[in-house]
Design a protein around this motif. Sequence first.
Motif, PDB file in Angstrom:
ATOM      1  N   PHE A  26       0.836  -1.214   0.000  1.00 39.28           N
ATOM      2  CA  PHE A  26       0.000   0.000   0.000  1.00 39.28           C
ATOM      3  C   PHE A  26       0.865   1.257   0.000  1.00 39.28           C
ATOM      4  CE2 PHE A  26      -1.832   3.404   2.605  1.00 39.28           C
ATOM      5  CZ  PHE A  26      -2.945   3.724   1.835  1.00 39.28           C
ATOM      6  N   TYR A  27       1.901   1.267   0.817  1.00 36.56           N
ATOM      7  CA  TYR A  27       2.762   2.456   0.912  1.00 36.56           C
ATOM      8  C   TYR A  27       3.445   2.734  -0.428  1.00 36.56           C
ATOM      9  CZ  TYR A  27       6.330   5.690   2.557  1.00 36.56           C
ATOM     10  OH  TYR A  27       7.124   6.796   2.722  1.00 36.56           O
ATOM     11  N   ALA A  28       3.988   1.680  -1.036  1.00 36.59           N
ATOM     12  CA  ALA A  28       4.698   1.871  -2.297  1.00 36.59           C
ATOM     13  C   ALA A  28       3.756   2.294  -3.414  1.00 36.59           C
ATOM     14  CB  ALA A  28       5.430   0.587  -2.686  1.00 36.59           C
ATOM     15  N   ARG A  29       2.561   1.726  -3.395  1.00 34.33           N
ATOM     16  CA  ARG A  29       1.641   1.930  -4.507  1.00 34.33           C
ATOM     17  C   ARG A  29       0.819   3.212  -4.384  1.00 34.33           C
ATOM     18  NH1 ARG A  29      -1.957  -3.083  -6.685  1.00 34.33           N
ATOM     19  NH2 ARG A  29      -2.926  -2.082  -8.476  1.00 34.33           N
ATOM     20  N   SER A  30       0.361   3.504  -3.174  1.00 33.00           N
ATOM     21  CA  SER A  30      -0.582   4.611  -2.984  1.00 33.00           C
ATOM     22  C   SER A  30       0.056   5.881  -2.432  1.00 33.00           C
ATOM     23  CB  SER A  30      -1.719   4.172  -2.045  1.00 33.00           C
ATOM     24  OG  SER A  30      -2.406   3.054  -2.571  1.00 33.00           O
ATOM     25  N   ILE A  31       1.274   5.798  -1.911  1.00 33.47           N
ATOM     26  CA  ILE A  31       1.916   6.978  -1.331  1.00 33.47           C
ATOM     27  C   ILE A  31       3.193   7.335  -2.092  1.00 33.47           C
ATOM     28  CG2 ILE A  31       3.017   7.926   0.732  1.00 33.47           C
ATOM     29  CD1 ILE A  31       1.116   6.235   2.397  1.00 33.47           C
ATOM     30  N   THR A  32       4.132   6.388  -2.147  1.00 32.55           N
ATOM     31  CA  THR A  32       5.425   6.687  -2.766  1.00 32.55           C
ATOM     32  C   THR A  32       5.319   6.943  -4.259  1.00 32.55           C
ATOM     33  OG1 THR A  32       6.513   5.314  -1.105  1.00 32.55           O
ATOM     34  CG2 THR A  32       7.771   5.851  -3.079  1.00 32.55           C
ATOM     35  N   MET A  33       4.581   6.099  -4.979  1.00 38.31           N
ATOM     36  CA  MET A  33       4.530   6.243  -6.433  1.00 38.31           C
ATOM     37  C   MET A  33       3.896   7.564  -6.875  1.00 38.31           C
ATOM     38  SD  MET A  33       3.122   3.516  -9.218  1.00 38.31           S
ATOM     39  CE  MET A  33       1.418   3.687  -8.642  1.00 38.31           C
ATOM     40  N   PRO A  34       2.741   7.979  -6.323  1.00 38.03           N
ATOM     41  CA  PRO A  34       2.226   9.305  -6.702  1.00 38.03           C
ATOM     42  C   PRO A  34       3.169  10.444  -6.314  1.00 38.03           C
ATOM     43  CG  PRO A  34       0.506   7.982  -5.673  1.00 38.03           C
ATOM     44  CD  PRO A  34       1.790   7.247  -5.469  1.00 38.03           C
ATOM     45  N   TRP A  35       3.856  10.265  -5.184  1.00 36.67           N
ATOM     46  CA  TRP A  35       4.799  11.294  -4.746  1.00 36.67           C
ATOM     47  C   TRP A  35       5.944  11.460  -5.743  1.00 36.67           C
ATOM     48  CZ3 TRP A  35       9.837  10.393  -2.360  1.00 36.67           C
ATOM     49  CH2 TRP A  35      10.420  11.562  -1.865  1.00 36.67           C
ATOM     50  N   LEU A  36       6.452  10.319  -6.255  1.00 48.98           N
ATOM     51  CA  LEU A  36       7.532  10.385  -7.239  1.00 48.98           C
ATOM     52  C   LEU A  36       7.059  10.934  -8.586  1.00 48.98           C
ATOM     53  CD1 LEU A  36       9.380   7.000  -6.549  1.00 48.98           C
ATOM     54  CD2 LEU A  36      10.163   9.298  -5.970  1.00 48.98           C
ATOM     55  N   GLY A  37       5.753  10.862  -8.818  1.00 46.93           N
ATOM     56  CA  GLY A  37       5.242  11.333 -10.097  1.00 46.93           C
ATOM     57  C   GLY A  37       4.683  12.737 -10.069  1.00 46.93           C
ATOM     58  N   ASP A  38       4.818  13.445  -8.931  1.00 52.35           N
ATOM     59  CA  ASP A  38       4.257  14.788  -8.857  1.00 52.35           C
ATOM     60  C   ASP A  38       5.132  15.786  -9.623  1.00 52.35           C
ATOM     61  OD1 ASP A  38       6.432  15.394  -7.257  1.00 52.35           O
ATOM     62  OD2 ASP A  38       5.315  15.362  -5.372  1.00 52.35           O
ATOM     63  N   LEU A  39       4.685  17.030  -9.664  1.00 60.07           N
ATOM     64  CA  LEU A  39       5.335  18.045 -10.491  1.00 60.07           C
ATOM     65  C   LEU A  39       6.770  18.320 -10.060  1.00 60.07           C
ATOM     66  CD1 LEU A  39       5.053  20.096 -12.769  1.00 60.07           C
ATOM     67  CD2 LEU A  39       4.168  21.753 -11.083  1.00 60.07           C
ATOM     68  N   ASP A  40       7.010  18.325  -8.748  1.00 65.74           N
ATOM     69  CA  ASP A  40       8.359  18.620  -8.259  1.00 65.74           C
ATOM     70  C   ASP A  40       9.384  17.618  -8.774  1.00 65.74           C
ATOM     71  OD1 ASP A  40       7.424  20.789  -6.891  1.00 65.74           O
ATOM     72  OD2 ASP A  40       7.191  19.718  -4.986  1.00 65.74           O
ATOM     73  N   HIS A  41       8.970  16.322  -8.824  1.00 66.99           N
ATOM     74  CA  HIS A  41       9.921  15.290  -9.224  1.00 66.99           C
ATOM     75  C   HIS A  41      10.022  15.141 -10.740  1.00 66.99           C
ATOM     76  CE1 HIS A  41       9.194  14.273  -4.991  1.00 66.99           C
ATOM     77  NE2 HIS A  41      10.390  13.720  -5.019  1.00 66.99           N
ATOM     78  N   LYS A  42       9.148  15.817 -11.496  1.00 70.85           N
ATOM     79  CA  LYS A  42       9.243  15.759 -12.946  1.00 70.85           C
ATOM     80  C   LYS A  42      10.546  16.382 -13.451  1.00 70.85           C
ATOM     81  CE  LYS A  42       5.515  13.699 -14.445  1.00 70.85           C
ATOM     82  NZ  LYS A  42       5.616  12.440 -15.240  1.00 70.85           N
ATOM     83  N   PHE A  43      11.094  17.307 -12.696  1.00 71.59           N
ATOM     84  CA  PHE A  43      12.356  17.926 -13.103  1.00 71.59           C
ATOM     85  C   PHE A  43      13.525  16.958 -12.932  1.00 71.59           C
ATOM     86  CE2 PHE A  43       9.649  21.526 -11.921  1.00 71.59           C
ATOM     87  CZ  PHE A  43       9.746  22.296 -13.071  1.00 71.59           C
ATOM     88  N   ILE A  44      13.401  16.017 -11.987  1.00 69.33           N
ATOM     89  CA  ILE A  44      14.476  15.053 -11.739  1.00 69.33           C
ATOM     90  C   ILE A  44      14.324  13.839 -12.646  1.00 69.33           C
ATOM     91  CG2 ILE A  44      15.619  13.661  -9.973  1.00 69.33           C
ATOM     92  CD1 ILE A  44      14.417  15.527  -7.876  1.00 69.33           C
ATOM     93  N   TRP A  45      13.084  13.326 -12.727  1.00 68.03           N
ATOM     94  CA  TRP A  45      12.818  12.135 -13.543  1.00 68.03           C
ATOM     95  C   TRP A  45      11.672  12.447 -14.507  1.00 68.03           C
ATOM     96  CZ3 TRP A  45      12.663  10.953  -7.990  1.00 68.03           C
ATOM     97  CH2 TRP A  45      13.885  10.518  -7.502  1.00 68.03           C
TER      98      TRP A  45
END
Length: 286
Positions: free
Chosen positions: A106-125
């Motif tokens: 649940f943590y990886a799928r519902s918390i971490t993954m959306p967090w990595l895909g947000d606007l802030d992280h688009k500049f990194i990945w």
Amino acid sequence: MSSHNASAPYYFVPGPSKWPLFAGMSLLTTMIGASAWVNDVSWGPIVNYIGLACIIAVLYFWFGDAIKESEAGQYGQRVDHSYRWSMGWFIFSEVMFFGAFFGALFYARSITMPWLGDLDHKFIWPDFAAHWGNVGPAGTVQEFTTMGPFPIPTINTALLLTSGLTLTISHHALRAGHRAQTAFWLFATVALGAIFMGFQAYEYHHAYTELNLKLTSGIYGSTFFMLTGFHGFHVTMGAIMLSVVLFRVLKGHFTPDHHFAFEGAAWYWHFVDVVWLGLYVVVYWL
């Protein structure tokens, strides 16, 4: 537990036993071998297997002593209650065990993954896609295909649900005093469990050879194999427990009113069924 005896002690306390010491030594040997194995020491696998063999031998003789005490009429109602509470707490600990893995998923799928895909992280990945079953933010994981619910997982769901039914029929037959029917339906339950494991082994082979889905396939691969693998291990343990109960039924153990060994194994098997239903929905469908 097979029968209660009017002459049973108030609470049976076994005499000094060598098996706890042997169990501790066997576990220590197993872990020493496993530690050496993961560090590529040549003698690690041999020591690990020796330790595992010793654990199996200790369990065989230790449970054998308990069965002899039960059949000798040493176990009264209070010991029966102790066994029931012990089995209940053991299953609760297993609930917590699987809860940790479901929580990680649940943590990886519902918390971490959306967090990595947000606007802030688009500049990194910038190439990262926040969908389950991805190859990671840096693309370091080899491409793989996710596992769907058809056909094997759905077949396995039907097998386990059917095994729960056959086990319940067997239990009712035992309570009615029909020993032959008890043995037949209990054998059917063990056979269904064995077929389940055969399908899971085929699924793993298919995942590794055709889907390139491995334990190292990022968070998806690790959670998939840890959840399904540990569940498969529990199915194997449950089938072994039920096989021992079946052997005891054929030997004439248990009575319609007192058969906790059967009930304890049945509780465990139904718990494994429930875990699979959650796993089937969360891992294969969502």
